[in-house]
Structure formats: structure tokens, C-alpha cells
Design an enzyme around this catalytic site. Sequence first.
Site, PDB file in Angstrom:
ATOM      1  CG  HIS A  15      -2.043   0.952   1.161  1.00  0.00           C
ATOM      2  ND1 HIS A  15      -1.857   2.317   1.168  1.00  0.00           N
ATOM      3  CD2 HIS A  15      -3.375   0.758   1.056  1.00  0.00           C
ATOM      4  CE1 HIS A  15      -3.040   2.910   1.083  1.00  0.00           C
ATOM      5  NE2 HIS A  15      -3.979   1.989   1.010  1.00  0.00           N
ATOM      6  CB  SER A  21      -7.910   4.906   4.279  1.00  0.00           C
ATOM      7  OG  SER A  21      -8.805   4.673   3.228  1.00  0.00           O
ATOM      8  NE  ARG A  69      -5.199   0.226  -1.870  1.00  0.00           N
ATOM      9  CZ  ARG A  69      -6.030  -0.349  -1.028  1.00  0.00           C
ATOM     10  NH1 ARG A  69      -5.862  -1.601  -0.687  1.00  0.00           N
ATOM     11  NH2 ARG A  69      -7.029   0.332  -0.527  1.00  0.00           N
ATOM     12  CD  GLU A  98      -5.215 -10.413   3.373  1.00  0.00           C
ATOM     13  OE1 GLU A  98      -5.850  -9.757   4.210  1.00  0.00           O
ATOM     14  OE2 GLU A  98      -4.012 -10.225   3.142  1.00  0.00           O
ATOM     15  NE  ARG A 134      -7.351  -5.963  -1.147  1.00  0.00           N
ATOM     16  CZ  ARG A 134      -7.545  -4.779  -0.564  1.00  0.00           C
ATOM     17  NH1 ARG A 134      -8.533  -3.993  -0.964  1.00  0.00           N
ATOM     18  NH2 ARG A 134      -6.740  -4.371   0.400  1.00  0.00           N
TER      19      ARG A 134
END
Lengths: 680, 252
Positions: free
Chosen positions: A260, A274, A321, A432, A442
Site C-alpha cells: 500500500h 487509507s 496501489r 484473504e 487488488r
Amino acid sequence: MASKSATYSETGKVRRVIVVGGGLGGLMTVIKLCEAGVPVDLFSLVPVKRSHSVCAQGGINASVNTKGEGDSPQVHLEETVYGGDFLANQPPVKGMADAAPGIVYMLDRMGVPFNRTPEGLLDFRRFGGTLFHRTAFAGATTGQQLLYALDEQVRRFETIEVEDDKGVAIHGEKMVRKFEFWDFLSVVQEDNGTVRGIVAQDVKSMAIKAFPGDAVCLATGGPGIVFGRSTNSVINTGTAASAVYQQGACYANGEFIQVHPTAIPGADKLRLISESARGEGGRVWVPKDIKERRRGKDVPEKDREYFLEDKYPGYGNLVPRDIASRELFLKCFHEGKGVFNAKSQKNENEVYLDLTHLPQEALRKKLAGILEIYEKFVGEDPYTNPMRVFPAVHYSMGGLWVDFERAENGSLVMGHPRNSATNLEGLYATGECEYQYHGANRLGANSLLSCIWGGMITGPAIATYRKNLGKSSYDLSSNVFDSAEKRERAKYEKILKMDGKENPYRIHEELGKMMLLDVTIERHNDKLDKVISSIDELTERAKNVGVTDTAARSNQGAQFVRHLDNMLVLARVIAQGARNRDESRGAHFKPAFKDRNDEEFLRTTLALHKEDGGRPSINYVRSLDYSINGKPVHATDQVDISLVKPRARKYETAGAASATAKGDAKPAAETAKPAAAAST
Amino acid sequence: MSDRKVRFKIKRQDAPGTEARWDEFLLDWEPQMNVISSLMAIQRNPVTTDNRTVAPVVWESVCLEEVCGSCTMIVNGKVRQACTALIDQIAPNGETITLEPMTKFPLVRDLIVDRQKMFDNLKKVKAWIQLDGTHELGAAPRQSQENQEEAYPLSRCMTCGCCLEACPQVNSHSDFIGPAAINQVRLFNMHPSGKMHAAERLETLMGPGGIADCGKAQNCVEVCPKEIPLVDSIAVVSRATTKHMLFGWLLK
């Protein structure tokens, strides 16, 4: 032939199934099983209300199209598949995208306090890899709110009694029995391999016990802790998935690990900020000048480089991402343009994530949860200072291999026992810990959706499997369970007696550092080779640990030795998978093989565990043969691309991800212009 | 590496009923250090200041970002989450940091206690919506932004136990259910379909150990890590139970 009674075994026991893991995937599976009249024993390492799903922040995707942008499940499907660089089998993704609006409505009915529009409708925001407002959210703690909603429904089933075949309540038998603070050790298998229950350990009393179940579902989450510090909770060691992999379950696409782009550093974990921060208009930048010494908020507009917006005008700060993380890495690591830190007197591997241009009132209503985290852990006010963030390991696209049954319309056949089935008969996986929906990368806000959708198909699949089961697990000879229990007790006793020189926590620290450095954003074959031989060394050293704690209660030290062994096994699956895949696809990027190579690698990596003279190694296969309710099933590594044909994946142009979508959708580039303009 | 040190004094107990003891540890300071990363450092090197190698301290933790509610303990005499206890803030000048387990729950070991009763209380007050099923039934009732903004903060309760630990009415002589569960009653009773069962929930709080046991000390709201307006919740539910008690079904 199916058992005579749906409720009782021949020996008069209530026939239950076992679900391991109480995050969104596990809880939704439990609810669906209960609604199908199937009683459940629910096992979890922690109280289910504390599961890692609680950490999800930004929201859940559903193409409800309340903003009149022309969004539709078809567009959602296409963007998910495109975002995943075409590695996902498409029927499960279609099933998920089609079901998404209904799922969000269901959650709303359960009482999730989703943010609202002035008309009282659900509000939606933008997320990565799309131009549509598709993400429903409850502040910036959506995962927590969703988990609580499902937790509440499962708690309700804890108070409801099981009914027998005639609909009469069985006194004292509740639909759900919870076993919290139990660590999964292994599945119990019959001689023919069929899974008949589990062995678990109570982590308070340390008692080890075998439990029968007519089927077992793992919903045990991802393996982020293999990378040491990540955005994952400390419980996400992947131990359960690793254990069943070592018992013969296939592990698929293990090499696909999502990094991320925006997290904040911590000594114990890397805390996520986030993607919704960018969905609400947050901008990522670095100072143009490497020698810039001013504080972020004092750097004027003309001296800032908005590198994502510059390079990807179509999607800007909301590129997927994998791309954002690579660009951040490029800026910080290769160009040395990370933000200068006055304390360390150097350019750190950090960039600015800037919300200071947005109205504070709106930020408070929509993002307070994450801004609070930044404020508490960094000690700086994110409403007036650009946040300093950097990439962190976040999610595993890979996981236990599971099957699906394709319907004629390209979706799934609901209630088919093949859905979510692993290659061990009687073992299912969801959430997951399996690999199904996200391909090579994803999209943000698709994980909460895939967990809940996973539960929605896994519950009915297990119910069908149980219905067709010839002999209930409760009617097997107790030897099957006794010997499994004995085997696990012996293993644990052995751990307690270990008195070598190595400290397991230090071995884990070394493993994490190495995996983080060489098996994340950029992968090089020479370095991967070194990682794999280091895993060999660490595996050897792990045999020589000393257990510092021999206490009878809450022995976390001994428990960790087991988790470490299992992490080392998964680390190999991840690293070796990365070594073998000589291409770049989604989150898997090799500078030496920059292009996607569909001809050779548009296929699922299928890994089976084997031991070579006591040393763990991996057997890669191109197909799997297994059985369900005694019937043979054949599956291959071929990816089902029947719904969206693979094409080059580019985010420079607005609407590229949904360019071929038909149905209700208008061309995305046209409809989404205002949104795209707002963020650039 | 800095030569700055961090000193811990930790209360240890192997099991309930056994003797408690204190162990002291001296750790190297590191950036962004918090109580959890300190406990992790002790795991890697469980040696006390008087040079004894001991069993590593055990504690409960999951998310480390204050949303799961696991790592509640008493840090320097105050109940809180250990993950947000940053060393630079709680011991800026190298003060000794003391860690103790919560006292209002049965001890398991060291810093771990058993909070099962909090989850049982959620069952008692029926903290859920009575859903007809998870099949597709269309959209939920509309809700105003105002309603959402009132409900959301109430819904952030992590069942961490801080409010029970701080409440003088929660003790070995009382069955007081505590602020967390009462707050859940307020939350579900304001939901458009939850309120259809409001009376049932109120009735669970009307007996012994119910809402009347609140002593209005207001400690709960002081210690709540999520700043949930617990005192307001108790007041709202208290008014509702009084009304329900006096007028019952007449007032719907």
C-alpha cells in the site's frame, strides 16, 4: 448416499461444521450456514470482534450508481479484472460485482452507520483504479463497522437454538458455539485425505483438542507478518493457511503481495492511511528540490511535484496501489526525492499526502478515523500539515487455492459445493486466506466486498457438501481424532523442550527485514535467490531456538515458535513464486522483465508442499485432481478470461480501465470528468 | 543508536491466585516507540535489570492502531490502550513506566485478563438488529445525516473495557452491566428498524445490575479512548427506561 438426518449423526450427535476465523469472511460464512439451518462451531485466535477486518478503513465497493455516473456491475467487474492485470478468474469476480449493491444494502439493514447524502441515501466516494463514486463508507473505520454488524448477527445466532429435522428446537444446542482464543493447529484427515475436523489449542490453558466437523472452512486472513512490520495486525501470521498447505492444500499465486502506498512508520507496526484520503481529494507530492528544507506546509505550490497527477493524468492520485507504490519507490529510492527529515538530517523514504486544501468540516465527517491515527501516532495535525507517508506491505492477493463452478451467464452457480472448495475434500477457504478475486493486484475497497461475498457463496457451498456427505464426521472412529490430537500434542511438547541458542523473535525480525527489502515492490532474480537460500538458513536456525517460557498458561513464546515455522514455509512460497515468474504483472514487478507475458504467465501459480529429506520444498503443478462428495474434479492453472479479454493495462488515460464495458455504462471518460477534474 | 534508555516496571502474575511480582526492564530507546514495541523488545531479550532471564511478558494485542480494543492495560496508573501509549509522551524524561493488568476482570496471566463478560453483556441487551435474513430485500430505510452523525460515534465502541475498569460501580459486590452495553442500547434503539425492539432492550436494563446502578461518577467518559459520549448515552437510556417503566406500552 447422504446421511439419514440433516441434524443428527447416526450416533445422535448434532452435526456441526467448523469455521476457523471470525473476520468478515468467516462471520458471513457462519451467518449463511445458520440461515441454511447448519449449526456451526466458530474458532478464532482472538475474540472475533477483534479480528483484522477491523483495520479496514476506506469503504466497500458497490456500483449502486447513486451519483448518476453510469456505473454498473459490468463496469465494476471490468475495472476489477483490469486492476488485477487479468490474473483473476472472471466468473467469481462477476458474481461479486453483481452481488455488491445487494451486499451494501444488507449491511445497511444490519445497522452499519454508513455516511449519508442530504436525501438520506448512502453516500459513495472514489477509490483507486476507477473514476466512479463506488465506495460506501462509515467514516474512515468502515471495516470496524462492517465487522461489528456481522459480529452482532452471529452473536444473535449464539442465542438461537438448533432445530431438528422436524423443526423442533433442541434444548441447549445453540446454532453457533464460539471457541475464542483457540489457535488452529491442523485439520483432521481420514486415511483417504477427507477433512473431518480440526485440532486446535486453547491459548489460555494451552490445552490441545481435536474437534469433529462435517466440513471445515478456513477464514484466517492474510500472512502480512511474514514481512515483519506491515499494516497487518500481529495475528496475521498466515499460520493456519500454512499448516493446511503443509497438509496438502494447494497455495495459489503466493507471489502477489500488495504494497500500500500510504502508511506511517511505527516501531511495532506500519499504520495505514487509507486510500480514501485520496478518494476525498488528497494529493501526493514531493518537493521539486531535493535540498528543500522548509516544512511541507511552507513549500509553495510552484515548488511541489505532484508526480502521480503528472504521470497519470487520467487517474491521478487514484491509480491502483501497485502503480502508486512503484512511483513512490521511484521518487524516494531511485531519485532520492523523499521528504527531508529535520531530525535525521536526511531525505527519508517518505512523500507528502496532502489534505490541507480540503474543508476541515468535510474531512472530520468522512476521514476522522484515519486523521486521528495520524495525529495520535505522529503527533502532527493533518488538517493543517501535509502528512508524511510511505509504502507498506498490506494485502496478499495469493492464498489457498479454491475452486468455483461457472454458471452459463458467466457468473457462479450458487450453492454448488465446488465454490470455495480447496483441493482437500471437506476443506473450504474464504476471505484473504484464499486467492480468488484480485488477480495480480487488488483494487481498494474490494477486499471488504470479497470477504463478505466469499462468505455468501461459501456458506451455501458447504451446506450442499454437508447435505451430500455419505458419513458424518461424528460417526467416524474416534481413532481418527485421537491420533491427530496426539500428533499435535507431541509437536507442542517438543517445542516446550527446545533449548537452543536462537531467539524466535529475532529470527522473525531477520526474516521480515529480508522479505521487505527484496520481495516487495521491486524484485530481482539474484536477490530472490539469496532470499530463498536465507530462508533455508533461517529454517535450520529455527530448529535451534530456545523457548524462554515454559509456563502452563498463555504461553505466547511456544505458540510463536509454531507460527514462525509456518511463516518460514509461506515465505518460501512467496519468494519462490516471485523467482519463477519472469514477467511483470500487477504487484509483481521485475525490472529485468518489465512486460506482462501472457503467453507464458497468464496462469495461476499452483504450489504444493513437499519435503525433500526433511527439507521443505515446493512442487509446482499445472493442474489439480481432487474430489467432492466422492466425485472426481479436475482443475487447471488456466485463467478463465471468458468475460473480459486481456489487454494492456494503462492508467494514463481517463476511462482506460472501463473502456470495453458495455451495459448501462456510458463511456467513463465522459461521465467522470467532473470527478477527475476535482482531484487534479 | 541513541544511548537514551526506557525503564519499565511490569506487574507479573502466572495465574489467578498465585503471587504477583514486579519485573523491571531497561530498553534502548527507538523512534516511534510505544508500549507495545517495548514489550516486543522484551520478547527478543527477556532480561531484567537485575540480570535475570525471565519468561517474556505476555499481553493481548491485535491491530495496534486503537480500533480492535485488545491491548487495554493500566499504564502509569491509568487505564488505556497500550498501542497509543507513545514512550515520548508518557515518559519524555526517562521516567519509569509501570504496566499492570486491569483489575475489574479475572486475571489470566501477566497483563492478560478475561473480558468475556463484556461480550456476554452484549447478548444480554440484545445488541443487534433483528434481521429477517441476509437475502436481498432492497435498500434499508433512509436515514438523515444527522442520525448517522449521532450513531457513528456510538458505534465505535471496541469493547476494550476501559469504562468498566474506571467505573466505581463495577466491582466485586455489584452486577452493574457498565457503560459499554448501555451505550449499545442507545445505538440500536435509535436505528430505524432497531427501534422496533427498543422496549425489549430497555427491559434488559431495568433489573438488578441495570441502568439504575450507575452512580454518575462520569469516569467512563474520561477514559474512553474513542471519546464516546457514554454519560449522554446513560442519560438517554435512563430517561427511556423511566418512561417505559411508568407508561409501558401506552407510549410507543
